[in-house]
Design a protein around this motif. Structure first.
Motif, PDB file in Angstrom:
ATOM      1  N   GLY A 191       0.798  -1.224   0.000  1.00 12.49           N
ATOM      2  CA  GLY A 191       0.000   0.000   0.000  1.00 12.49           C
ATOM      3  C   GLY A 191       0.827   1.268   0.000  1.00 12.49           C
ATOM      4  N   THR A 192       2.136   1.126  -0.209  1.00 14.28           N
ATOM      5  CA  THR A 192       3.045   2.272  -0.133  1.00 14.28           C
ATOM      6  C   THR A 192       3.305   2.816  -1.530  1.00 14.28           C
ATOM      7  N   PRO A 193       2.735   3.956  -1.877  1.00  6.58           N
ATOM      8  CA  PRO A 193       2.915   4.459  -3.246  1.00  6.58           C
ATOM      9  C   PRO A 193       4.380   4.626  -3.644  1.00  6.58           C
ATOM     10  N   ALA A 194       5.251   4.945  -2.665  1.00  8.02           N
ATOM     11  CA  ALA A 194       6.658   5.188  -3.007  1.00  8.02           C
ATOM     12  C   ALA A 194       7.331   3.965  -3.627  1.00  8.02           C
ATOM     13  N   ALA A 195       6.795   2.786  -3.369  1.00  8.83           N
ATOM     14  CA  ALA A 195       7.424   1.574  -3.910  1.00  8.83           C
ATOM     15  C   ALA A 195       7.420   1.577  -5.438  1.00  8.83           C
ATOM     16  N   ALA A 196       6.353   2.113  -6.025  1.00  9.31           N
ATOM     17  CA  ALA A 196       6.203   2.054  -7.487  1.00  9.31           C
ATOM     18  C   ALA A 196       7.438   2.588  -8.203  1.00  9.31           C
ATOM     19  N   ALA A 197       7.934   3.717  -7.735  1.00  7.33           N
ATOM     20  CA  ALA A 197       9.045   4.384  -8.421  1.00  7.33           C
ATOM     21  C   ALA A 197      10.365   3.627  -8.269  1.00  7.33           C
ATOM     22  N   ASN A 198      10.407   2.655  -7.366  1.00  8.60           N
ATOM     23  CA  ASN A 198      11.608   1.829  -7.249  1.00  8.60           C
ATOM     24  C   ASN A 198      11.588   0.658  -8.222  1.00  8.60           C
ATOM     25  N   PHE A 199      10.420   0.429  -8.828  1.00 11.06           N
ATOM     26  CA  PHE A 199      10.267  -0.734  -9.701  1.00 11.06           C
ATOM     27  C   PHE A 199       9.776  -0.330 -11.097  1.00 11.06           C
ATOM     28  N   GLY A 200      10.117   0.879 -11.494  1.00  7.22           N
ATOM     29  CA  GLY A 200       9.895   1.256 -12.878  1.00  7.22           C
ATOM     30  C   GLY A 200       8.482   1.664 -13.227  1.00  7.22           C
ATOM     31  N   LEU A 201       7.617   1.846 -12.239  1.00  6.42           N
ATOM     32  CA  LEU A 201       6.259   2.274 -12.557  1.00  6.42           C
ATOM     33  C   LEU A 201       6.120   3.771 -12.318  1.00  6.42           C
ATOM     34  N   THR A 202       5.390   4.428 -13.203  1.00  2.00           N
ATOM     35  CA  THR A 202       5.202   5.862 -13.010  1.00  2.00           C
ATOM     36  C   THR A 202       4.154   6.124 -11.929  1.00  2.00           C
ATOM     37  N   GLU A 203       3.214   5.198 -11.755  1.00  2.00           N
ATOM     38  CA  GLU A 203       2.338   5.348 -10.588  1.00  2.00           C
ATOM     39  C   GLU A 203       2.010   4.002  -9.957  1.00  2.00           C
ATOM     40  N   HIS A 204       1.731   4.070  -8.652  1.00  2.00           N
ATOM     41  CA  HIS A 204       1.359   2.883  -7.891  1.00  2.00           C
ATOM     42  C   HIS A 204       0.024   2.366  -8.424  1.00  2.00           C
ATOM     43  N   PRO A 205      -0.079   1.087  -8.785  1.00  2.00           N
ATOM     44  CA  PRO A 205      -1.346   0.583  -9.315  1.00  2.00           C
ATOM     45  C   PRO A 205      -2.461   0.693  -8.261  1.00  2.00           C
ATOM     46  N   GLY A 206      -3.681   0.891  -8.712  1.00  2.02           N
ATOM     47  CA  GLY A 206      -4.832   0.974  -7.817  1.00  2.02           C
ATOM     48  C   GLY A 206      -5.099  -0.359  -7.138  1.00  2.02           C
ATOM     49  N   LYS A 207      -5.899  -0.281  -6.073  1.00  2.00           N
ATOM     50  CA  LYS A 207      -6.120  -1.466  -5.260  1.00  2.00           C
ATOM     51  C   LYS A 207      -6.765  -2.607  -6.051  1.00  2.00           C
ATOM     52  N   ARG A 208      -7.745  -2.272  -6.904  1.00  2.00           N
ATOM     53  CA  ARG A 208      -8.411  -3.340  -7.667  1.00  2.00           C
ATOM     54  C   ARG A 208      -7.427  -4.044  -8.591  1.00  2.00           C
ATOM     55  N   THR A 209      -6.589  -3.271  -9.235  1.00  2.00           N
ATOM     56  CA  THR A 209      -5.569  -3.863 -10.113  1.00  2.00           C
ATOM     57  C   THR A 209      -4.595  -4.705  -9.306  1.00  2.00           C
ATOM     58  N   ARG A 210      -4.176  -4.180  -8.159  1.00  2.00           N
ATOM     59  CA  ARG A 210      -3.218  -4.922  -7.340  1.00  2.00           C
ATOM     60  C   ARG A 210      -3.803  -6.266  -6.906  1.00  2.00           C
ATOM     61  N   TYR A 211      -5.060  -6.282  -6.528  1.00  2.00           N
ATOM     62  CA  TYR A 211      -5.646  -7.555  -6.086  1.00  2.00           C
ATOM     63  C   TYR A 211      -5.927  -8.501  -7.250  1.00  2.00           C
ATOM     64  N   ARG A 212      -6.247  -7.956  -8.429  1.00  2.00           N
ATOM     65  CA  ARG A 212      -6.388  -8.832  -9.590  1.00  2.00           C
ATOM     66  C   ARG A 212      -5.050  -9.516  -9.876  1.00  2.00           C
ATOM     67  N   ARG A 213      -3.999  -8.700  -9.776  1.00  2.00           N
ATOM     68  CA  ARG A 213      -2.661  -9.262  -9.969  1.00  2.00           C
ATOM     69  C   ARG A 213      -2.329 -10.293  -8.886  1.00  2.00           C
ATOM     70  N   ALA A 214      -2.719 -10.000  -7.653  1.00  2.00           N
ATOM     71  CA  ALA A 214      -2.414 -10.918  -6.544  1.00  2.00           C
ATOM     72  C   ALA A 214      -3.089 -12.277  -6.744  1.00  2.00           C
ATOM     73  N   HIS A 215      -4.334 -12.272  -7.213  1.00  2.00           N
ATOM     74  CA  HIS A 215      -5.023 -13.536  -7.496  1.00  2.00           C
ATOM     75  C   HIS A 215      -4.252 -14.356  -8.523  1.00  2.00           C
ATOM     76  N   GLU A 216      -3.905 -13.694  -9.602  1.00  2.00           N
ATOM     77  CA  GLU A 216      -3.194 -14.425 -10.649  1.00  2.00           C
ATOM     78  C   GLU A 216      -1.820 -14.874 -10.144  1.00  2.00           C
ATOM     79  N   PHE A 217      -1.193 -14.004  -9.374  1.00  2.00           N
ATOM     80  CA  PHE A 217       0.126 -14.305  -8.806  1.00  2.00           C
ATOM     81  C   PHE A 217       0.069 -15.601  -7.981  1.00  2.00           C
ATOM     82  N   LEU A 218      -0.927 -15.674  -7.087  1.00  2.00           N
ATOM     83  CA  LEU A 218      -1.003 -16.855  -6.212  1.00  2.00           C
ATOM     84  C   LEU A 218      -1.412 -18.101  -6.981  1.00  2.00           C
ATOM     85  N   GLU A 219      -2.194 -17.914  -8.019  1.00  2.00           N
ATOM     86  CA  GLU A 219      -2.544 -19.061  -8.852  1.00  2.00           C
ATOM     87  C   GLU A 219      -1.271 -19.628  -9.493  1.00  2.00           C
ATOM     88  N   VAL A 220      -0.445 -18.744 -10.025  1.00  2.00           N
ATOM     89  CA  VAL A 220       0.802 -19.183 -10.652  1.00  2.00           C
ATOM     90  C   VAL A 220       1.717 -19.854  -9.624  1.00  2.00           C
TER      91      VAL A 220
END
Lengths: 446, 446
Positions: A126-155
């Motif tokens: 939930g820390t927006p500052a993390a985004a800029a350490n990993f090449g993103l111009t903005e921290h992804p929104g919560k819905r996107t982050r959780y969609r990614r988390a679902h797929e992440f855990l499935e993998v």
């Protein structure tokens, strides 16, 4: 008694992050491995199930005032696992800022080297500052982050399940080490990830490392219902905790799992001493370290209230609160726990901050060892949680007090284990071994 | 004597990867932490500078025949560092399949928890199968990988240098933990990465973890000249090794560094026993484990020769070789080492495979303890290397023999250390502490 679990958060200087200011505190203990190793041995002597550390991959913005994010939890807790025998390690990792192959591999291999004591606490960060350490111009929104988390855990889960238990044949005469037809690629193609697999080695003793989830938003709860073995929760009232546990069990059942296969662990900040008087004295000492103005501002933001609307000692009532908390604020779990307190009656920011351990949101429990033990027992017996994640108010003091004073009472009462039983963390938590992969022939044909 | 360094590769069953077939071998030792811990203690008793493990993040394609890639080196060597006191750990990590913020943070924090014993061996990963585990449709070409590696190390180095040594003020009275103006963002924007920084905590005891580089291609050598503290090398002839060391020192000087600030460590597969006769017997035993047809095919591919052009016992002469090795073949260092052998006179694939430790390319050294010690001493004194990375032919036997039989001879001769001197790996290797960041005021203004 089965099912009363205890984890320990090893955050230092403690969940009162400003405790480094106390006269006896070493401000640099958060970088001192000898200090942490001592904590781990105390925890293991007390038969604590697992140690835990939160994380966000960025410099926290309160560095002027307190250490905040410290050492990488994988590095630190991996070290503590190596110097202990039974202690589980619950390591926070971001599904937003890791790649699933790497994470699956590291935790599986940690499970090998710890002989079944590895757990991953997945967070979406939930820390927006993390985004800029990993090449993103903005921290992804919560819905996107959780969609990614679902797929992440499935993998990750499919990677963990990739080797059939009998894949290594080790036939010395024929020179056949393994049967590749029993080692399965996953060939995942999804919205966020494309991952072929398999992992380089077979599963560790737990089959799958224990999966912990900590987010209280709808996205977090849905993720927990489907994937989590353990859910870390935050609640300021018992009713809220009971309702949460019921909800998460229902969600697990709806996902086709047995409700007993998901455990809740309620975070509680513990400030404990030999006597209540001594605990109360230390409480005041800790309150004096708090930068109250800054924490009030953060609290108002968290509750969706305008900056400056309330001073530290102005009561906030339920009907002062907006119906919804704006996006980008604090975690949903913390907001909701604080709102539940206000619903019971008006509270000042100071009260809320003090009850929430300097503003971090978890319930603060202050008292003698017996009072703390009574409280944990009554919440447990009311169905508020399957166990607790103890967050020492001031690590160096409250961990030792909890281990030496509270744990023996819980053990005497038959609530908490006197010895480590199962060899693995998964076994100790009463969680089933994951189902083995489908029989080889079926998968090979598929 | 200063400058004779010894590392140990803990690959198991050994650099003869098929040694798991030997009657006494445990085929599953590569997943057994107790086994590796015993190796670490043997190495530390022998005052070995560091243990090392290679890696590629994918299932290796020879799994039918041998274990190949094992546990994640960060997980495994992190554990070994935790149970030892002086042993350095050289952990292979891919610059192609990691993100620089995460890698910088993990190695910096490993440096904290090991009190200055962390080293990263950066590789660009030559295993095409890795790409599909990380979302790429094809493995990037070597030039792209090395361009990325340069930028990667630039980012990592700047992140490591981000905190001024005096950034933590820990002023208890004023409640000021750190001075943010002394903690520097890097705000890197490049071809591959966009990274803001800073890291969450200050640098560890080494300032920067030791950087090791192992690739022998032009891209690898350029990277080493600029960034590497230690270069792992492969050479089948002494002349080749001397020339390599001279070249790498020139490259460091051209990059504005002192040539003594880059050390070469020559990989050598060691098969050693109490007597030469016993070593020769074990050599034959190991040769018998080799799947010679498959290794011959791999060797021809590596040399750029058509499949089936030569049988295991058909001599290959220098003018049989194509002028250039096709892209996508084996590593440049291994190809070039093998070609140097053939330049001395025709060799059969069987000879080349046997001299190259079952085909892996490094020189195989077989003999009694005295013979092995003599060989290492003479190569060292000829300027072939600043030290050696010992790769046991069969780990479980040859590590113990090397530690117990060869090391004492090297110590008696005053070549190798009898005690760990410096507390950090960097200090022990005679490497300077990196220059501190610019004075605060200058950077703050910039």
């Amino acid at each position: 008694m089965k099912g009363f679990h205890l984890n320990l958060s090893v955050m230092t200087p403690g969940h009162f992050r400003h405790a480094w200011r106390l006269p006896h505190a070493d401000p640099l203990s958060y970088l001192d491995i000898d200090f942490f190793q001592r904590l781990a041995w105390i925890a293991e002597d007390a038969k604590i199930d697992a140690v835990f550390l939160g994380d966000a991959p960025a410099l926290h913005d309160g560095i002027e005032e307190a250490p905040g994010t410290g050492l990488d939890p994988f590095v630190l807790l991996g070290n503590l696992a190596a110097i202990t025998t039974n202690l589980g390690v619950v390591i926070t990792s971001s599904t937003t800022y890791n790649s699933p192959y790497d994470l699956a591999r590291r935790f599986q291999d940690l499970d090998h080297v710890t002989k079944g004591r590895a757990a991953v606490n997945v967070v979406t960060t939930g820390t927006p500052a993390a985004a800029a350490n990993f090449g993103l111009t903005e921290h992804p929104g919560k819905r996107t982050r959780y969609r990614r988390a679902h797929e992440f855990l499935e993998v990750v889960t499919r990677l963990w399940d990739g080797w059939a238990p009998d894949a290594i044949t080790a036939d010395k005469d024929r020179g056949r080490f393994a049967d590749p037809s029993r080692i399965h690629r996953i060939d995942h193609e999804g919205e966020f990830f494309s991952v072929a697999g398999p992992l380089p080695v077979k599963a560790g003793p737990q089959g799958r490392p224990v999966v912990v989830q900590a987010g209280g938003s709808e996205g977090g709860l849905a993720l927990a219902g489907r994937f989590a073995d353990v859910v870390f929760t935050v609640a300021q009232t018992r009713a809220k905790a009971v309702a949460f546990r019921d909800d998460i069990r229902r969600r697990a059942a709806a996902a086709g799992r047995h409700p007993d296969d998901v455990k809740t662990s309620l975070g509680v900040v513990v400030l404990v001493a030999a006597t209540e008087q001594e605990a109360r004295r230390r409480e005041q000492e800790l309150y004096a370290t708090l930068p109250i103005e800054r924490l009030t501002a953060a609290l108002l933001r968290n509750l969706g209230l305008p900056h400056g609307e309330f001073g530290p000692d102005d009561p906030i009532a339920a009907d002062d609160l907006p119906d919804t908390v704006p996006g980008g604020a604090f975690s949903a779990g913390f907001s909701s726990a604080t709102r539940a307190l206000i619903a019971e009656g008006p509270r000042t920011p100071r009260e809320l901050i003090q009850r929430g351990a300097g503003g971090a949101g978890h319930r603060l429990l202050v008292g003698s060892a017996r009072q703390v033990a009574d409280d944990l027992q009554s919440w447990f017996e009311a169905g508020a949680a399957d166990g607790f994640t103890v967050m020492p108010a001031e690590t160096v003091v409250d961990l030792e007090n909890f281990a030496n004073l509270v744990v023996p009472i819980l053990q005497e009462r038959g609530l908490f284990q006197e010895d480590y039983g199962h060899r693995t963390l998964r076994g100790r938590l009463g969680l089933p071994l994951p189902s083995p992969p489908l029989p080889t022939a079926v998968q090979a044909l598929a």
